[in-house]
Scaffold this motif. Structure first.
Motif, short mmCIF file in Angstrom:
data_model
loop_
_atom_site.label_atom_id
_atom_site.label_comp_id
_atom_site.label_asym_id
_atom_site.label_seq_id
_atom_site.Cartn_x
_atom_site.Cartn_y
_atom_site.Cartn_z
N ARG A 200 0.83 -1.21 0.00
CA ARG A 200 0.00 0.00 0.00
C ARG A 200 0.87 1.26 0.00
NH1 ARG A 200 -4.65 -1.75 4.46
NH2 ARG A 200 -6.07 -2.77 2.97
N ILE A 201 1.93 1.24 0.80
CA ILE A 201 2.83 2.39 0.82
C ILE A 201 3.47 2.57 -0.55
CG2 ILE A 201 5.02 3.27 1.75
CD1 ILE A 201 4.25 2.00 4.42
N HIS A 202 3.93 1.46 -1.14
CA HIS A 202 4.57 1.55 -2.46
C HIS A 202 3.59 2.07 -3.50
CE1 HIS A 202 7.33 0.52 -5.68
NE2 HIS A 202 6.32 -0.06 -6.32
N ALA A 203 2.35 1.58 -3.48
CA ALA A 203 1.36 1.99 -4.47
C ALA A 203 0.97 3.45 -4.30
CB ALA A 203 0.13 1.10 -4.38
N ASN A 204 1.00 3.94 -3.06
CA ASN A 204 0.57 5.32 -2.80
C ASN A 204 1.74 6.28 -2.65
OD1 ASN A 204 -2.56 5.39 -2.24
ND2 ASN A 204 -1.81 3.50 -1.28
N ARG A 205 2.93 5.79 -2.95
CA ARG A 205 4.11 6.65 -2.76
C ARG A 205 4.05 7.94 -3.57
NH1 ARG A 205 9.82 4.60 -0.84
NH2 ARG A 205 10.77 6.63 -0.47
N PRO A 206 3.61 7.90 -4.83
CA PRO A 206 3.52 9.17 -5.57
C PRO A 206 2.63 10.20 -4.86
CG PRO A 206 3.36 7.31 -7.07
CD PRO A 206 3.28 6.74 -5.69
N LYS A 207 1.52 9.74 -4.28
CA LYS A 207 0.63 10.65 -3.58
C LYS A 207 1.24 11.10 -2.25
CE LYS A 207 -4.08 10.95 -1.73
NZ LYS A 207 -5.37 10.23 -1.55
N LEU A 208 1.83 10.15 -1.51
CA LEU A 208 2.43 10.48 -0.22
C LEU A 208 3.63 11.41 -0.37
CD1 LEU A 208 2.35 6.91 1.37
CD2 LEU A 208 0.99 8.87 2.11
N ALA A 209 4.35 11.28 -1.47
CA ALA A 209 5.56 12.07 -1.68
C ALA A 209 5.31 13.34 -2.49
CB ALA A 209 6.60 11.21 -2.40
N ALA A 210 4.06 13.59 -2.89
CA ALA A 210 3.76 14.73 -3.76
C ALA A 210 4.32 16.03 -3.19
CB ALA A 210 2.25 14.84 -3.96
N GLY A 211 5.07 16.73 -4.03
CA GLY A 211 5.61 18.02 -3.64
C GLY A 211 6.87 17.95 -2.80
N THR A 212 7.37 16.73 -2.52
CA THR A 212 8.56 16.62 -1.67
C THR A 212 9.75 15.99 -2.39
OG1 THR A 212 8.00 14.41 -0.83
CG2 THR A 212 7.06 16.31 0.34
N GLU A 213 9.58 15.60 -3.65
CA GLU A 213 10.68 14.96 -4.35
C GLU A 213 11.77 15.97 -4.68
OE1 GLU A 213 7.58 15.20 -5.51
OE2 GLU A 213 6.77 13.26 -6.13
N TRP A 214 13.02 15.53 -4.52
CA TRP A 214 14.14 16.37 -4.92
C TRP A 214 15.35 15.51 -5.21
CZ3 TRP A 214 18.58 17.08 -1.65
CH2 TRP A 214 18.46 16.51 -0.38
N THR A 215 16.25 16.05 -6.04
CA THR A 215 17.46 15.33 -6.43
C THR A 215 18.67 16.10 -5.92
OG1 THR A 215 16.37 14.51 -8.42
CG2 THR A 215 18.77 14.39 -8.36
N SER A 216 19.52 15.40 -5.18
CA SER A 216 20.66 16.06 -4.56
C SER A 216 21.77 16.33 -5.57
CB SER A 216 21.21 15.19 -3.42
OG SER A 216 21.90 14.06 -3.94
N SER A 217 22.83 16.98 -5.08
CA SER A 217 23.97 17.32 -5.94
C SER A 217 24.72 16.09 -6.41
CB SER A 217 24.93 18.25 -5.20
OG SER A 217 25.41 17.64 -4.01
N THR A 218 24.46 14.93 -5.74
CA THR A 218 25.09 13.67 -6.17
C THR A 218 24.12 12.81 -6.97
OG1 THR A 218 24.47 12.56 -4.10
CG2 THR A 218 26.60 13.68 -4.16
N ASP A 219 23.05 13.43 -7.47
CA ASP A 219 22.04 12.74 -8.29
C ASP A 219 21.33 11.63 -7.52
OD1 ASP A 219 22.40 14.30 -10.57
OD2 ASP A 219 24.08 13.07 -11.25
N THR A 220 21.17 11.82 -6.22
CA THR A 220 20.40 10.89 -5.39
C THR A 220 19.00 11.46 -5.22
OG1 THR A 220 22.41 10.27 -4.20
CG2 THR A 220 20.31 9.66 -3.20
N VAL A 221 17.98 10.62 -5.47
CA VAL A 221 16.59 11.08 -5.41
C VAL A 221 16.03 10.84 -4.01
CG1 VAL A 221 14.28 10.81 -6.37
CG2 VAL A 221 16.28 10.60 -7.86
N PHE A 222 15.40 11.86 -3.44
CA PHE A 222 14.78 11.77 -2.12
C PHE A 222 13.32 12.20 -2.21
CE2 PHE A 222 19.27 12.52 -1.39
CZ PHE A 222 19.58 11.67 -0.33
N ASP A 223 12.52 11.76 -1.25
CA ASP A 223 11.17 12.28 -1.12
C ASP A 223 10.75 12.19 0.35
OD1 ASP A 223 9.67 9.84 -0.46
OD2 ASP A 223 10.02 9.22 -2.53
N GLY A 224 9.58 12.76 0.66
CA GLY A 224 9.15 12.87 2.06
C GLY A 224 8.16 11.82 2.51
N THR A 225 8.13 10.66 1.86
CA THR A 225 7.15 9.63 2.23
C THR A 225 7.26 9.25 3.70
OG1 THR A 225 7.14 8.73 -0.03
CG2 THR A 225 6.33 7.31 1.74
#
Length: 240
Positions: A200-225
């Motif tokens: 359920r978390i995996h399926a709803n991750r786009p909604k849970l992480a909406a507006g919090t995704e960002w990519t660091s200076s080392t090209d690592t992707v993070f979100d606020g799930t």
């Protein structure tokens, strides 16, 4: 709310709840936005783990350098005259072939059923210089009246640990004195429930992480799930 009472041999050794130092050992104030460098305080599990205990600070004005050279442990510092308190002086000494000790004479009293455990300060895990002291884990029961000394792992050959005035050198956490748990596999129903939660978390991750995704200076992707679920879980646990 548990209470931890303390008694000091040296008032400069007064402990405090561990805090994140930003800027400092826990990183700089880089926001969670594209192009920022990732910092350990960006991670909620690390931040909570790092602030879980009690930090101890080096109280002396002169630095201590602990070095291993040609297989021998060297303790180099300007200690001055022996204090009148009668404590071991200098307060550091070799302890076997691969360790050294610091005589704390610090009394931490916890409630019945609890104990204190020494461990490396969280800044050990963020340090890139390899100079942070490595406190050896040790569990001390509440009936023992004083933490007489703290043991540290000796640095590797050619490496140096540095104790500086006002810098934290170890952390103490309060834990149950007995590890009263057993390991056993989950039942089929428990495993199915956990798997369902994960999906359920995996399926709803786009909604849970909406507006919090960002990519660091080392090209690592993070979100606020995790942060969002963590905040919701804490709110749910609040009284009322």
């Amino acid at each position: 709310m548990h209470k931890v009472k303390y008694r000091l041999n040296d008032p400069r050794l007064a402990p405090r709840r561990t805090k994140l130092e930003i800027p400092g050992w826990s990183g700089s104030r880089d926001p969670r936005t594209d192009g920022s460098h990732e910092q350990v305080w960006h991670c909620v599990p690390f931040s909570e783990g790092a602030q879980y205990g009690i930090e101890l600070f080096y109280p002396y004005g002169s630095e201590l350098h602990v070095t291993t050279k040609d297989g021998r442990l060297l303790l180099e510092g300007d200690w001055g005259e022996r204090p009148e308190s009668g404590i071991q002086w200098p307060p550091f000494r070799n302890f076997g072939a691969g360790f050294y000790t610091y005589q704390l004479l610090l009394d931490l009293k916890v409630e019945n059923g609890l104990a204190i455990r020494t461990e490396p300060h969280p800044r050990f895990y963020t340090d890139r210089s390899d100079t942070v002291p490595i406190a050896v884990p040790a569990l001390v029961r509440n009936w023992w009246p004083m933490l007489f000394f703290c043991v540290f792992k000796a640095p590797g050959e050619g490496r140096t640990h540095i104790f500086r005035s006002g810098e934290p050198f170890a952390q103490i956490i309060v834990i149950p004195e007995e590890a009263s748990f057993e390991l056993e596999p989950m039942s089929e129903n428990e495993a199915a429930e956990r798997e369902l939660q994960s999906r359920r978390i995996h399926a709803n991750r786009p909604k849970l992480a909406a507006g919090t995704e960002w990519t660091s200076s080392t090209d690592t992707v993070f979100d606020g799930t995790y942060r969002h679920l963590h905040r919701a879980a804490k709110e749910k646990m609040r009284p009322g």
